[in-house]
Write an enzyme that holds these catalytic residues in place. Structure first.
Site, mmCIF file in Angstrom:
data_model
loop_
_atom_site.group_PDB
_atom_site.id
_atom_site.type_symbol
_atom_site.label_atom_id
_atom_site.label_comp_id
_atom_site.label_asym_id
_atom_site.label_seq_id
_atom_site.Cartn_x
_atom_site.Cartn_y
_atom_site.Cartn_z
ATOM 1 N N ASP A 141 0.862 -1.164 0.000
ATOM 2 C CA ASP A 141 0.000 0.000 0.000
ATOM 3 C C ASP A 141 0.906 1.223 0.000
ATOM 4 O OD1 ASP A 141 -2.205 1.641 0.036
ATOM 5 O OD2 ASP A 141 -3.176 0.629 1.719
ATOM 6 N N TRP A 142 0.361 2.357 -0.405
ATOM 7 C CA TRP A 142 1.181 3.545 -0.653
ATOM 8 C C TRP A 142 1.776 4.060 0.669
ATOM 9 C CZ3 TRP A 142 -0.128 1.228 -4.572
ATOM 10 C CH2 TRP A 142 0.031 1.691 -5.868
#
Length: 741
Positions: A263-264
């Site tokens: 995930d970012w």
């Protein structure tokens, strides 16, 4: 002669690559694994490392020297997000990146119809392919543990079997377009507050029986090509580089051959990122989602820090080659697949799909006196009240925010449907969040209203007194503290004084219909005052047409709840037993799942004392159904055999309708505590008035098994079981006893 030969040699050297023997990695007729190994053998160390980390906000580098393209990702899961600048979150300003918004995944789950899931995946996959995206960042299947979770609207409810069976066709539909589905957030991401700092403590039974099965089905039945790690921690390791979940379970036990994407900003440590199962690191800046250096991609954990460790001889390249193999496999399945279809964007078929999915997902919760459907033969004036009747819901909520070509509001949908047959009057009723902007996308709506709550209620009540029908359209929205990423709700109740508006309207008109737009359960202290209640969802571009079709009876409602509606927050075990906190912490905190496997209806069945407001699987119709007595093809089942359960269902009403027949399995005696019953099958059947159909379920020992954490194995113990046929978790229609030998 020598000159002629020399000339021939020169000509051969000068021939373009296409005229020479094609490299194996470029030969689509060769097996993918051969192409992967050939490409891997041609890469330099630096090229390999570049493949494993981002080069921009939403892309990672390819290998231009070899004609291997970049990988471009895009947020889903309800529509294709507009493009942003290379290294900034600001909009790129494109004029060709508007999309069709499909209903939120809670709505898709509420259809209980795998055919709708396949249609959804095919449609959104076509839009992603047309925009030349390699990876669609969705769908999500985190389990509904608490109704406060701000991101529940993106997921598929409280039951792992339902979520798994509904997510798999979506994945297949997306990937038919040569676009990888990226199933998220793996795993245990069950609330948003402290999502970066929560270390989940959960027993193995709950992990394997509740929180992992939907992901396992996504991999083994859906064939997902990528998985996104979660922000939170498990066993003290962040889930974007977690030995237990990524290496041991996902890639080990399940045999996943795809790519694990962070995930970012979810990556925190180079050595763990190397060894603990992460394949591609994405993010915002070097330290996650907060400000940092611009164009800092070479500083990512899997960039120069990784490269330097290899050059210094401190780590080997075995893990790197595994990561690169997976990334190449992804590329050959997507952007280097010559049979990849072209896709399509903003097509009539996509709007039609959005409308149909919305219609099938809307749930009729209550309908006293058959107030619904609205009778347009006697309705002269219809009053619509509430901010959610007019507010755009496709903008906001976090990464699922969209830039749509169009969005039909509930009010406009109702107006279009009844045009020329009844007068439609609108009253605001309440003011919630009048803003309309997210990440540079602006709705253009001016929802500001300076009147007091008392003035707004007085106006609505005045209009309600002489209306034939009153439709209150409220609920939650996509603002912080509502249904929104990176925030949770403060409580179960409605905000903005909506309860007072509903009660006032109930006192003014007996034909009141409450439409709740949300991705979460809400408290309903006015339930007994209101004859009709409809659970609407965030329905996307065709929100108004889908809702109007249900209210006016053009479509018979057939949605069923994918999660339990508790009466009060304390009825939810995450809050009565713990643990959950809405208090933010920068430090890592432990959250223990004390309820273990008893989530949702499993808890309602176990404690028996408190009935839910509306049970899991509940949903009414404008017709009625009669169930026959269920039967089984045997009184016993062998461990290596199957059992077939049949039940007849008859439409006893006056109009066509669809019913979701649910099969639960009950273990009558077990060595370990088990739920009273667990969903193990469902079928949606369409019946004409008076028509009867036989519904058949076939189960094997997997449906009878529980996870024995002492053996670390699934176990089906010989003994007595029941097959339970039901219309909801609280509406049992019949049981069939049988014995496992």
């Amino acid at each position: 002669m020598k000159k002629v030969l020399f000339g021939l040699v020169l000509a051969a050297v000068a021939l373009p690559l296409s005229a020479q023997q094609k490299p194996v990695y470029l030969d689509a007729s060769k097996p993918i694994e051969e192409r992967v190994e050939d490409a891997l053998s041609r890469l330099t160390l630096e090229e390999k490392v570049k493949l494993t980390h981002a080069q921009s906000k939403f892309s990672s580098a390819g290998v231009p020297r070899l004609g291997i393209p970049d990988v471009w990702t895009d947020d889903g899961p309800h529509g294709i997000r507009p493009d942003v600048l290379w290294d900034e979150w600001e909009q790129a300003g494109c004029t060709n990146d508007s999309c069709v918004a499909f209903p939120a995944l809670t709505c898709l789950a509420a259809t209980w119809n795998p055919e709708m899931s396949l249609l959804y995946g095919q449609s959104i996959g076509e839009e992603a392919r047309y925009r030349n995206k390699s990876v669609l960042l969705g769908p999500g299947v985190n389990i509904y543990r608490t109704p406060l979770n701000g991101r529940n609207f993106e997921y598929m409810g409280e039951d792992p079997y339902l979520a798994g069976k509904m997510v798999s066709p979506y994945i297949r539909g997306v990937q038919q377009n040569g676009v990888a589905a990226c199933v998220k957030h793996f795993a245990l991401n069950n609330h948003e507050v402290n999502r970066h700092t929560t270390n989940v403590i959960v027993d193995d039974r709950a992990l394997y029986e509740i929180y992992l099965p939907a992901f396992k089905m996504a991999v083994q039945e859906g064939g997902a090509w990528s998985i996104m790690g979660a922000y939170n921690l498990y066993k003290g390791q962040h889930l974007c580089h977690n030995q237990y979940t990524l290496n041991d379970i996902l890639k080990g036990e399940w045999g996943f051959d795809g790519v694990v994407i962070s995930d970012w900003g979810g990556t925190h440590d180079t050595r763990q990122a190397i060894t603990n199962g992460l394949d591609m690191e994405f993010g915002s800046w070097t330290n996650g989602l907060s400000n940092g250096a611009s164009n800092a991609y070479d500083n990512y954990y899997l960039a120069n820090p990784y490269l330097n460790l290899i050059r210094e001889g401190k780590v080997g390249t075995t893990e790197l080659d595994d990561k690169v193999r997976r990334i190449l496999r992804l590329i050959f399945r997507t952007v280097m697949n010559p049979d990849r279809p072209w896709g399509s964007m903003l097509s009539p078929e996509h709007y039609e799909a959005a409308r149909r999915i919305g219609e099938e997902g809307i749930v009729l919760l209550q309908n006293k006196g058959n107030v619904l459907p609205i009778d347009l033969n006697r309705a002269k004036k219809i009053l619509v009240v509430g901010e959610n009747a007019i507010k755009m819901m496709t903008v906001g909520g976090g990464s699922s925010s969209l830039k749509v070509q169009r969005e039909l509001s509930p009010l406009d949908g109702i107006k279009q449907r009844v045009a020329g047959k009844a007068e439609v009057v609108y009253a605001r009723g309440y003011v919630g969040d009048a803003s309309g902007e997210y990440n540079g996308v602006v709705t253009g709506q001016n929802l500001k209203d300076d009147r007091t709550p008392e003035e707004l209620i007085a106006e609505a009540v005045k209009e309600a007194r002489d209306a034939d029908y009153v439709i209150f359209i409220g609920g939650l929205n996509k603002s912080n503290g509502q249904d929104c990423e990176d925030s949770d709700r403060k409580g179960l109740g409605l905000s903005y004084g909506q309860d007072a508006v509903i009660s006032a309207l109930a006192g003014a008109n007996k034909n009141l219909i409450v439409v709740n737009i949300s991705g979460n359960a809400i408290a309903m202290p006015w339930m007994n005052e209101v004859p009709a209640i409809v659970q609407d969802w965030y329905l996307g571009s065709e929100a108004g047409s889908s809702l109007a079709a249900i209210l006016m009876g053009d479509v018979n409602p057939s949605g069923k709840l994918p999660f339990t509606f508790p009466v009060k927050l304390e009825d939810c075990p995450a809050h009565s037993l713990g643990e959950y906190t809405g208090k933010r912490s920068k430090d890592i905190i432990d959250i223990k799942y004390n309820e273990s496997i008893f989530v949702g209806y499993r808890w309602a069945d176990k404690q028996k004392k408190v009935k839910p407001l509306f049970p899991f699987g509940h949903g009414l119709s404008y017709t009625t159904f009669e169930y026959g007595k269920p039967t089984a093809d045997s009184k016993t089942m062998q461990a290596d055999g199957t059992l077939t359960v049949k039940v007849s269902v008859k439409n006893t009403g006056a109009r066509e309708g669809q019913e979701v027949v649910q099969l639960y399995i009950s273990d009558k005696k077990s060595s370990l505590p088990r739920p009273v019953k667990e969903l193990k099958g469902f079928q949606k059947v369409k019946l004409a008035p008076g028509e009867t159909k036989e519904v058949t379920f076939t189960i094997d020992k997997e449906a009878l098994s529980f996870f024995d954490d002492t053996q670390h194995a699934w176990v089906a113990e010989p003994g007595k079981f029941e097959a339970v046929i039901a219309a909801s978790a609280a509406d049992v229609k019949g049981t069939v006893p049988f014995e496992l030998k």
